[in-house]
Design an enzyme around this catalytic site. Structure first.
Site, PDB file in Angstrom:
ATOM      1  N   GLY A 128       0.798  -1.468   0.036  1.00 55.44           N
ATOM      2  CA  GLY A 128       0.074   0.106  -0.075  1.00 55.44           C
ATOM      3  C   GLY A 128       0.791   1.304   0.139  1.00 55.44           C
ATOM      4  O   GLY A 128       0.461   2.332   0.106  1.00 55.44           O
ATOM      5  N   ASP A 239      19.521   8.426  -3.160  1.00 54.29           N
ATOM      6  CA  ASP A 239      20.234   9.633  -3.765  1.00 54.29           C
ATOM      7  C   ASP A 239      21.690   8.914  -4.200  1.00 54.29           C
ATOM      8  O   ASP A 239      22.124   9.246  -5.375  1.00 54.29           O
ATOM      9  CB  ASP A 239      20.607  10.955  -2.778  1.00 54.29           C
ATOM     10  N   LYS A 268      18.242  -5.560 -45.748  1.00 56.15           N
ATOM     11  CA  LYS A 268      17.955  -4.870 -46.978  1.00 56.15           C
ATOM     12  C   LYS A 268      16.304  -5.038 -47.255  1.00 56.15           C
ATOM     13  O   LYS A 268      15.679  -5.895 -47.101  1.00 56.15           O
ATOM     14  CB  LYS A 268      18.621  -5.675 -48.064  1.00 56.15           C
ATOM     15  N   GLN A 278      16.574   7.573 -44.343  1.00 58.84           N
ATOM     16  CA  GLN A 278      16.790   8.760 -43.479  1.00 58.84           C
ATOM     17  C   GLN A 278      15.990   8.459 -42.497  1.00 58.84           C
ATOM     18  O   GLN A 278      16.273   8.917 -41.338  1.00 58.84           O
ATOM     19  CB  GLN A 278      16.329  10.236 -44.299  1.00 58.84           C
ATOM     20  N   THR A 312      20.964  15.267  -4.992  1.00 59.64           N
ATOM     21  CA  THR A 312      19.511  15.023  -5.377  1.00 59.64           C
ATOM     22  C   THR A 312      18.980  15.432  -6.564  1.00 59.64           C
ATOM     23  O   THR A 312      18.429  14.803  -7.346  1.00 59.64           O
ATOM     24  CB  THR A 312      18.666  15.799  -4.159  1.00 59.64           C
ATOM     25  N   GLY A 338      11.729  -4.417 -36.933  1.00 62.13           N
ATOM     26  CA  GLY A 338      10.412  -4.818 -37.390  1.00 62.13           C
ATOM     27  C   GLY A 338       9.761  -5.846 -36.932  1.00 62.13           C
ATOM     28  O   GLY A 338       9.799  -6.231 -35.779  1.00 62.13           O
ATOM     29  N   GLU A 362      12.685   2.654  -7.560  1.00 62.63           N
ATOM     30  CA  GLU A 362      13.324   3.606  -6.964  1.00 62.63           C
ATOM     31  C   GLU A 362      13.021   4.973  -7.571  1.00 62.63           C
ATOM     32  O   GLU A 362      13.860   5.894  -7.734  1.00 62.63           O
ATOM     33  CB  GLU A 362      14.801   3.335  -7.566  1.00 62.63           C
ATOM     34  N   GLY A 363      11.843   5.409  -7.512  1.00 63.47           N
ATOM     35  CA  GLY A 363      11.181   6.611  -7.567  1.00 63.47           C
ATOM     36  C   GLY A 363      10.889   6.604  -9.093  1.00 63.47           C
ATOM     37  O   GLY A 363      11.620   6.768 -10.094  1.00 63.47           O
TER      38      GLY A 363
END
Lengths: 379, 264, 321
Positions: A128, A239, A268, A278, A312, A338, A362-363
């Site tokens: 909880g 931290d 290919k 691109q 921190t 793919g 861890e946050g």
């Protein structure tokens, strides 16, 4: 800021890289599928000094700087995140003692880990109380020279194999954070039971269990710091570990990037390697740029610890950015592969599953943003 | 027992090596370096012999420049005791290296010299044998072992070389099989791949290596002529994979494989 | 004098074929230097080997048939080769790049204060200025080297020089007087010839691989592999179908191999398979489909039924031995 690595740092990194490639990577898929605890690989890592890296020299450690630990963690992560998490979990459990413990406690509860392969677990989160960890409900009631602990913990790494537990419990629920206190439970005493190994999406080689504490007696000598100092100790611990968690994400992302580059050159379509398009080039460029930015943020977070500064803010930048970036990188990697990226025969779907956890534990990335905002907006 | 091993800094064998367009050298940009794999095997074997004997000293020697310290530290991190760097202003050929090593051997008086069978940059595979001749010692090249690298013996780090009665017993991988020889100490042994799997430089080892000494000697001070006898005039790339052809029948195929491709 | 001394090799009295390749290399050098080729052979009971050597075209054969040189110990043989080189007025001393040649020749180089080039592939330069082409960095670079000493030693890679042909007449075989060999510090104990089982897939010089075209029948692959002393590989389709163990799988998610010769039988050549074998020196493909992608990367492609071609290939190889 000097980005050149020393000869020793190169050697440390190279040993970790070799270990990741030759010992971890070949067995990663099998452990991911079975979820079996990778004890033999961990044991080899222990022999090479790749565990308990946070321990100082006087407690049997190697005296590695936080930066050096970060270098090592990135390499290990590239081998397998689940196995890496299993190896660095001890540090998380022992850090509270290093941060808030007395010399006697460090000698008794930390040093033995440098001598023999053992596992320790960090017990903060509860069924909880996740992000709202200050709302934890495990209680610690003073009884003579003991405390009696009752409650349950959730998502505890190595909990099924640990013989030492760093448990955060409250001595006064009404006091909120100010009641949280840190305890170390030694062994697996009657009353402390662990649940089944959770069937997780990723980092499946990492043992994750729930813990139940029923009237578990802890001697006062095992209380770390004073009553009510638990919250500070927990936050300081995180931290410390945050740069390494960030590097874990970077390492997973780096593996995904390397696989993507290799595949794009091979695959290919329309008569040429997809690396010629691109669309793919832009993806790879962005993946690499952002991943390296995450790496540098993590380096700085580690360097601040080495300089004795409170880190921190930068470590939250690093963890938040690295986790989210690596998630994007791994998602893009699956996309670049793919159809084959969707298959378990190819390595990227595992990276995609493994890295997701880093946005959560861890946050969470959301909590990190709150931490950052709070730091920036405080008076 | 004192064992001397030579360690060479070489280009990472897993990296792609490209020749500069003018053939004057290889492209060094982005190059990674590693200890010569056969030399790591030599150091590993020395460590196993030392562990088996319960004592002794392992000295690693490099002939090169300051950059070689990285590879020497790796050997020290594996467990070697100290290092000697023979500094040269330009790379020597195998003969020059052997002559310099001979001087170091004269100084150090080891019982055994273990070196790699070849360096994976020049692949000349001569230095160990040249050294043995300059010292007037016996030699055993291509040292391996009978058991495989997956065997229990390998896992338990059993040495492949055996020291017995002032001799080293060596199993050599030669064409067609294994040759068993005994060589009186002091001797030169060169390592083959199947002799052992070198251990990692553990993190504690790396930290300890920082405190181990590396003595630097100037090559000129050793008084040997290291004028190269073998010099590279130019480098070129091997022919690229050409497009293939279809052959009409088996006879043509065999002819091509035998006489054109020379693979059978 | 600018003669060439070729150190031959024999095993149990039989001349090794590599010596004929070394002889050819020696001849090429002799032509350049204007000298003659003298072949040296050492061992015990080597009469036949010396005769065979003499039959392949050297000017002379010098033979030391003596118990003192029964085993090829570099320590003693190097003294013998040194004397032979001096007696022969040799500018070049050549041996095949076998384990024996590699073991012995450097010691000879040290004794002669001469430079040595290993694993030579061919010669360059012009006339008497001979340069030596040799592989560096595992063959990814070819170096042209020069040896500055008056005497030059070299080992040659047998596959790069043809074997010397039988000559019209045999050269004279004369006894070579061994120098004082001294007492060697190296002692031969035993030679154990290794029985040839199939080599390991990732280290084999030749790999014969089967694909979907085998329809599960790997017998032709196995027979051809046996004939070639090859390892066996397979495409993913065949492994998926359970026809062969997954240990055989070559490809992006199987093993990567780079043998001298890769023979792909009934393999279509999907990129995932090609990724695991495209580093092979020579690729041969046999497939019924002339348009199969494998033919794009094969050096030699043969369109046809592997069940016909593989046995034919096997038989032809047997005959050529």
């Amino acid at each position: 800021m000097d980005f050149q690595l020393s000869t020793e740092q190169i050697a440390l990194r190279d040993t970790a890289r070799k270990f990741a490639r030759e010992e971890m990577a070949p067995v990663a898929k099998a452990y991911d599928q079975t979820g079996e605890f990778p004890l033999d690989v961990i044991a080899k890592g222990f022999e090479l000094g790749l565990m308990n890296m946070t321990l100082p020299v006087e407690l049997g450690g190697l005296g590695l700087s936080h930066f050096e630990q970060a270098l090592v963690v990135e390499e290990l992560a590239g081998g397998c995140a689940g196995i890496s998490t299993s190896m660095i979990a001890n540090d998380l459990a022992l850090l509270p003692i290093l941060i808030g413990g007395s010399p006697e406690q460090k000698e008794r509860l930390v040093k033995p880990f440098s001598e023999k392969l053992r596992f320790a677990s960090f017990g903060l989160t509860e069924p909880g109380a996740g992000s709202d960890v200050a709302g934890l409900a495990t209680t610690a009631v003073r009884d003579g020279d003991h405390y009696v602990l009752n409650g349950s913990k959730m998502w505890i790494t190595n909990g099924g194999h640990a013989d030492q537990f760093t448990i955060f419990a409250t001595v006064d629920k009404k006091a909120g954070r100010k009641g949280i206190t840190c305890f170390v439970v030694e062994g697996r005493p009657e009353g402390l039971t662990s649940g089944h190994h959770e069937d997780k999406l990723g980092q499946r080689a990492s043992n994750t269990v729930s813990l139940t504490l029923e009237n578990v007696r802890v001697p006062v000598a095992n209380r770390i710091g004073e009553e009510g100092q638990g919250w500070q100790i927990a936050m300081a611990t995180l931290d410390n570990s945050r740069p390494l968690t960030a590097m874990l994400a970077v390492g997973i992302g780096q593996a995904a990037l390397e696989h993507s580059i290799a595949y794009a050159k091979e695959r290919k379509q329309f008569g040429q390697p997809i690396a010629a398009f691109q669309g793919i080039q832009f993806m790879i460029a962005d993946m690499a740029t952002e991943l390296h930015a995450a790496r540098l943020l993590s380096y700085e977070a580690a360097a601040q610890l080495d300089a004795g500064q409170r880190n921190t803010l930068v470590s939250s930048y690093a963890k938040r950015f690295a986790a989210d970036t690596a998630m994007k990188v791994c998602t893009d990697a699956v996309q670049i592969f793919g159809g084959y990226g969707y298959s378990k025969e190819y390595p990227v779907e595992k990276l995609f599953r493994d890295v997701k956890l880093i946005q959560i534990y861890e946050g969470t990335s959301q909590i990190q943003r709150l931490v950052i905002a709070r730091e920036l907006l405080k008076a | 027992m004192k064992i001397l091993c030579a360690v060479k800094r070489v280009e990472d064998p897993d990296q792609k090596i490209k020749v500069k367009p003018d053939g004057s050298g290889i492209v060094l940009e982005g190059m990674n370096y590693k200890p010569n794999p056969y030399d790591e095997i030599a150091v590993e074997e020395a460590l196993r012999l030392k562990e088996k004997q319960g004592g002794g000293e392992i000295v690693v020697v490099s002939v090169g420049d300051d950059s070689f310290v990285t590879e020497m530290r790796h050997a020290l991190a594996m467990g070697a005791d100290r290092g000697i760097l023979v500094k040269v202003s330009s790379p020597t050929d195998s003969d020059g290296a052997a002559r310099l090593l001979a001087k170091v051997v004269e100084k150090e008086q080891p019982d055994l010299v273990i070196v790699g069978r070849q360096a994976v940059d020049d692949d000349q595979a001569q230095t160990g044998q040249l050294l043995a001749e300059y010292l007037g010692w016996g030699q055993a090249t291509f040292a391996a072992k009978v058991e495989s690298l997956e065997s229990a013996e390998e896992k338990s780090k059993t040495p492949g070389l055996q020291i017995e009665g002032g001799k080293v017993k060596v199993i050599r991988e030669v064409d067609g099989g294994l040759e068993f020889v005994d060589v009186e100490l002091p001797a030169v042994v060169t390592t083959e791949l199947r002799l052992n799997l070198p251990r990692y430089a553990s993190l504690p080892g790396i930290m300890k290596a920082k405190r181990k000494t590396i003595e630097e000697l100037d090559a000129a001070s050793l008084g040997v002529d290291i004028t190269p006898k073998v010099k590279v005039r130019s480098l070129s790339s091997p022919p690229a994979r050409k497009g293939g052809i279809k052959v009409p029948d088996v006879a043509t195929l065999i002819d091509k494989l035998k006489n054109e491709a020379k693979v059978i | 004098m600018s003669n060439v001394l070729v150190l031959a090799e024999q095993l149990e009295g039989k001349l090794k074929k590599s010596s004929l390749h070394a002889l050819n290399a020696g001849k090429q050098l002799a032509e350049r230097s204007g000298g003659k080729v003298i072949a040296l052979i050492l061992g015990k009971g080597i009469g036949d080997a010396a005769a065979e050597l003499a039959a392949h075209g050297p000017s002379e054969v010098w033979s030391a048939d003596d118990a003192k040189v029964e085993h090829a110990l570099a320590e003693t043989w190097s003294k013998a080769v040194e004397k032979a080189a001096k007696d022969a007025g040799a500018t070049y001393v050549v041996a095949a790049s076998t384990s024996q040649g590699k073991d012995i020749l450097p010691r000879v180089a040290a004794r002669l204060d001469a430079g040595m080039a290993s694993d030579v592939l061919g010669f360059g330069g012009s006339g008497a200025d001979v340069t030596f082409k040799r592989p560096m960095w595992a063959g990814s670079v070819i170096a042209e080297v020069e040896i500055s000493t008056p005497v030059k030693l070299l080992t040659i890679r047998p596959t790069e020089f043809p074997a010397a042909e039988k000559a019209a007449s045999a050269a004279p075989v004369q006894a070579f007087a061994l120098p004082e060999l001294g007492t060697p510090k190296t002692h031969f104990v035993e030679f154990r010839q290794v029985k040839s089982a199939r080599p390991e897939l990732t280290e084999a010089r030749v790999v014969v691989s089967g694909g979907r075209g085998t329809k599960g029948d790997f017998k032709p692959i196995e027979a051809l592999a046996d004939e070639l002393g090859a390892a066996i590989g397979a495409s993913r389709a065949v492994v998926d179908a359970g026809w062969v163990p997954n240990d055989y799988q070559v490809g992006q998610t199987g093993k990567t191999v780079a043998p001298d010769l890769y023979i792909a039988l009934g393999i279509s050549g999907a990129i995932q398979h090609v990724a695991g074998m495209k580093g092979s020196k020579v690729i041969v493909a046999v497939n019924k489909d002339a348009d199969a992608p494998i033919f794009q990367i094969a050096d030699y492609g043969l369109v046809g039924d592997l069940f016909q071609i593989a046995p034919e290939l096997e038989a032809a190889l047997k005959a050529a031995k």
